[in-house]
Write an enzyme that holds these catalytic residues in place. Structure first.
Site, PDB file in Angstrom:
ATOM      1  N   HIS A 142      -9.337   0.910   5.401  1.00  0.00           N
ATOM      2  CA  HIS A 142      -8.022   1.095   6.008  1.00  0.00           C
ATOM      3  C   HIS A 142      -8.136   2.026   7.208  1.00  0.00           C
ATOM      4  O   HIS A 142      -8.924   2.973   7.211  1.00  0.00           O
ATOM      5  CB  HIS A 142      -7.033   1.659   4.981  1.00  0.00           C
ATOM      6  N   GLU A 182      -6.443   4.402   8.287  1.00  0.00           N
ATOM      7  CA  GLU A 182      -6.255   5.830   8.022  1.00  0.00           C
ATOM      8  C   GLU A 182      -7.506   6.457   7.417  1.00  0.00           C
ATOM      9  O   GLU A 182      -7.809   7.622   7.670  1.00  0.00           O
ATOM     10  CB  GLU A 182      -5.040   6.022   7.110  1.00  0.00           C
ATOM     11  N   ASN A 191       0.864  -1.180   0.000  1.00  0.00           N
ATOM     12  CA  ASN A 191       0.000   0.000   0.000  1.00  0.00           C
ATOM     13  C   ASN A 191       0.899   1.228   0.000  1.00  0.00           C
ATOM     14  O   ASN A 191       1.544   1.542   1.001  1.00  0.00           O
ATOM     15  CB  ASN A 191      -0.902  -0.020   1.241  1.00  0.00           C
ATOM     16  N   TRP A 192       0.939   1.930  -1.140  1.00  0.00           N
ATOM     17  CA  TRP A 192       1.834   3.075  -1.265  1.00  0.00           C
ATOM     18  C   TRP A 192       1.325   4.327  -0.557  1.00  0.00           C
ATOM     19  O   TRP A 192       2.074   5.279  -0.369  1.00  0.00           O
ATOM     20  CB  TRP A 192       2.067   3.383  -2.750  1.00  0.00           C
ATOM     21  N   LYS A 193       0.044   4.375  -0.220  1.00  0.00           N
ATOM     22  CA  LYS A 193      -0.542   5.527   0.468  1.00  0.00           C
ATOM     23  C   LYS A 193      -0.312   6.810  -0.347  1.00  0.00           C
ATOM     24  O   LYS A 193      -0.524   6.814  -1.558  1.00  0.00           O
ATOM     25  CB  LYS A 193       0.000   5.616   1.898  1.00  0.00           C
ATOM     26  N   GLU A 236      -5.061  -5.337  10.523  1.00  0.00           N
ATOM     27  CA  GLU A 236      -4.001  -4.359  10.765  1.00  0.00           C
ATOM     28  C   GLU A 236      -4.182  -3.732  12.136  1.00  0.00           C
ATOM     29  O   GLU A 236      -4.979  -2.806  12.300  1.00  0.00           O
ATOM     30  CB  GLU A 236      -3.994  -3.293   9.667  1.00  0.00           C
ATOM     31  N   SER A 292       3.054  -3.137   9.956  1.00  0.00           N
ATOM     32  CA  SER A 292       4.495  -2.909   9.807  1.00  0.00           C
ATOM     33  C   SER A 292       5.253  -4.192   9.460  1.00  0.00           C
ATOM     34  O   SER A 292       6.236  -4.557  10.112  1.00  0.00           O
ATOM     35  CB  SER A 292       5.078  -2.280  11.084  1.00  0.00           C
ATOM     36  N   GLY A 294       2.942   1.854  10.877  1.00  0.00           N
ATOM     37  CA  GLY A 294       3.862   2.977  10.758  1.00  0.00           C
ATOM     38  C   GLY A 294       4.674   3.268  12.003  1.00  0.00           C
ATOM     39  O   GLY A 294       5.425   4.236  12.045  1.00  0.00           O
ATOM     40  N   GLY A 306       3.035  -1.587   4.214  1.00  0.00           N
ATOM     41  CA  GLY A 306       3.030  -0.149   4.035  1.00  0.00           C
ATOM     42  C   GLY A 306       4.387   0.387   3.647  1.00  0.00           C
ATOM     43  O   GLY A 306       4.813   0.320   2.494  1.00  0.00           O
ATOM     44  N   GLY A 307       5.123   0.922   4.620  1.00  0.00           N
ATOM     45  CA  GLY A 307       6.389   1.587   4.351  1.00  0.00           C
ATOM     46  C   GLY A 307       7.382   0.760   3.560  1.00  0.00           C
ATOM     47  O   GLY A 307       8.076   1.286   2.666  1.00  0.00           O
TER      48      GLY A 307
END
Length: 301
Positions: free
Chosen positions: A144, A146, A57-59, A216, A262, A222, A283-284
Site C-alpha cells: 500500500h 502509505e 481498508n480501514w487503516k 491506487e 477514493s 484520501g 478507504g474512507g
C-alpha cells in the site's frame, strides 16, 4: 422387463465410466477457486469471467473494539440476496480481526492490512503470516502506498511479504500506483510495470491464482480526487498487458485488478462498468456503512 431395464442401466453406467476414463480428470472435475480469482477446468484450458472483488481498508480506524464490531455488523447487514455475486473483504487492524470476523458472521472475508515476511524471531512489533492465518485470515495487503511512503517499505520488502503469503498458502492483494508528478509525466504505466515486476518476482504462473492487484493512484488516495473511469480503465489495461508480458495472456485475463483511488458511492457504478476494472479497494468510504453498502451493491451503467 425388469431384467432388461437393469441391463440397460448397467450398460449406460459402463459406457459413462469408460468415457470418463478416456477423458480423464480434466473432464470429470471442474474446480472453483476458493480464492475467487478464477474458475478453470483442471486442464487449465477453460477460463471463465473474473469475479468482482469489493474490499475495504480501514487503516488506523476505528478507535475501539466496540466501534469495529458495530461497523462490521452494519456492513454485513448491507449484503442481501440482491447484492451482486462478488467477493467482499475488509482489511482491518490486527487487534480487530477476530472481533470483526465474529461481527460479520461469515458474510464477507476479513483480512490483514499487512504482514511481516519473517516467520518468527526478534522482530518487535511484527506480525507473521502464520499468526494471522491461525485466526482464519486468508488475505492480506502488501505494498500500500502509505506503507511505501510513510514507513519506507521497498519493492524488495514488499516482494518478501508477497512471497511469504503465497508460501504459507494465503492470498495477497498487491497495491501499486504512481504519484501525481509521475502521472503528469505520463509515467503511470512505467511505475506500475516496475512495481508489478519487483513485487511479483518469484511468484509462478500457478501461484498467480492467489494474487489480486490494486491500482491506487497515490494522488487520488484520501484526496477525494478520482481518476475518471476512462483514465482508470487505461491504466488497468496497461497493468493487464504487463502481466501478459510477465506471464502470459491467460494469467493476465484471470488476474483481478481493482481500483483504489477514493472510490465512492458516486463513482463506483461508472468504474465497475469498465472492462478491466474488477473491483475496488475502498478507504474512507469503508468506514461509513451506508456508503460502503452502496459500493457493495453497485449498479454498472
Amino acid at each position: 422387463n425388469l431384467l432388461t431395464t437393469n441391463n440397460s442401466t448397467m450398460k449406460l453406467l459402463l459406457n459413462a465410466l469408460t468415457f470418463l476414463a478416456v477423458a480423464g480428470p480434466s473432464f470429470a472435475f471442474t474446480t472453483s477457486s476458493k480464492f475467487g480469482v478464477v474458475n478453470r477446468s483442471e486442464s487449465g484450458t477453460k477460463l471463465l469471467a473474473r469475479k468482482p472483488f469489493i474490499s475495504g481498508n480501514w487503516k488506523l480506524n476505528p478507535q475501539t473494539r466496540d466501534e469495529a464490531i458495530a461497523l462490521g455488523q452494519e456492513i454485513a447487514a448491507s449484503i442481501t440476496p440482491d447484492t451482486p455475486d462478488i467477493d467482499i473483504a475488509l482489511f482491518v487492524p490486527y487487534v480487530f480481526i477476530e472481533s470483526t470476523m465474529n461481527a460479520v458472521d461469515g458474510k464477507l472475508m476479513v483480512g490483514a492490512e499487512g504482514v511481516s515476511p519473517e516467520s518468527q524471531g526478534a522482530f518487535t512489533g511484527a506480525v507473521s503470516c502464520s499468526m494471522v492465518k491461525s485466526i482464519g485470515v486468508q488475505w492480506a495487503l502488501a505494498g500500500h502506498s502509505e506503507r511505501r511512503t510513510l514507513f519506507g517499505e521497498t519493492d524488495e520488502e514488499i516482494n518478501g511479504q508477497c512471497l511469504k503469503l503465497i508460501e504459507d498458502g494465503m492470498s495477497v492483494m498487491l497495491c501499486i500506483g504512481e504519484t501525481l508528478a509521475e502521472y503528469e509525466q505520463d509515467l503511470a504505466g512505467a511505475v506500475c510495470a516496475v512495481q508489478l515486476k519487483k513485487g511479483l518476482a518469484g511468484i509462478t504462473k500457478e501461484q498467480m491464482a492467489r494474487v489480486a492487484v490494486a491500482y491506487e493512484p497515490v494522488w487520488a488516495i484520501g484526496t477525494g480526487k478520482v481518476a475518471t473511469p476512462e483514465v482508470a480503465q487505461s491504466v488497468h489495461a496497461k497493468c493487464r498487458a504487463i502481466l501478459a508480458d510477465m506471464y502470459d495472456q491467460e494469467v493476465a485475463d484471470a488476474t483481478r485488478v481493482l481500483y483504489g483511488g477514493s472510490v465512492s458511492p458516486e463513482s463506483v457504478d461508472a468504474l465497475m462498468s469498465q472492462p478491466d476494472i474488477d473491483g475496488g479497494l475502498v478507504g474512507g468510504a469503508s468506514l461509513d456503512s451506508a456508503k460502503f453498502g452502496r459500493i457493495i451493491n453497485y449498479k454498472p451503467v
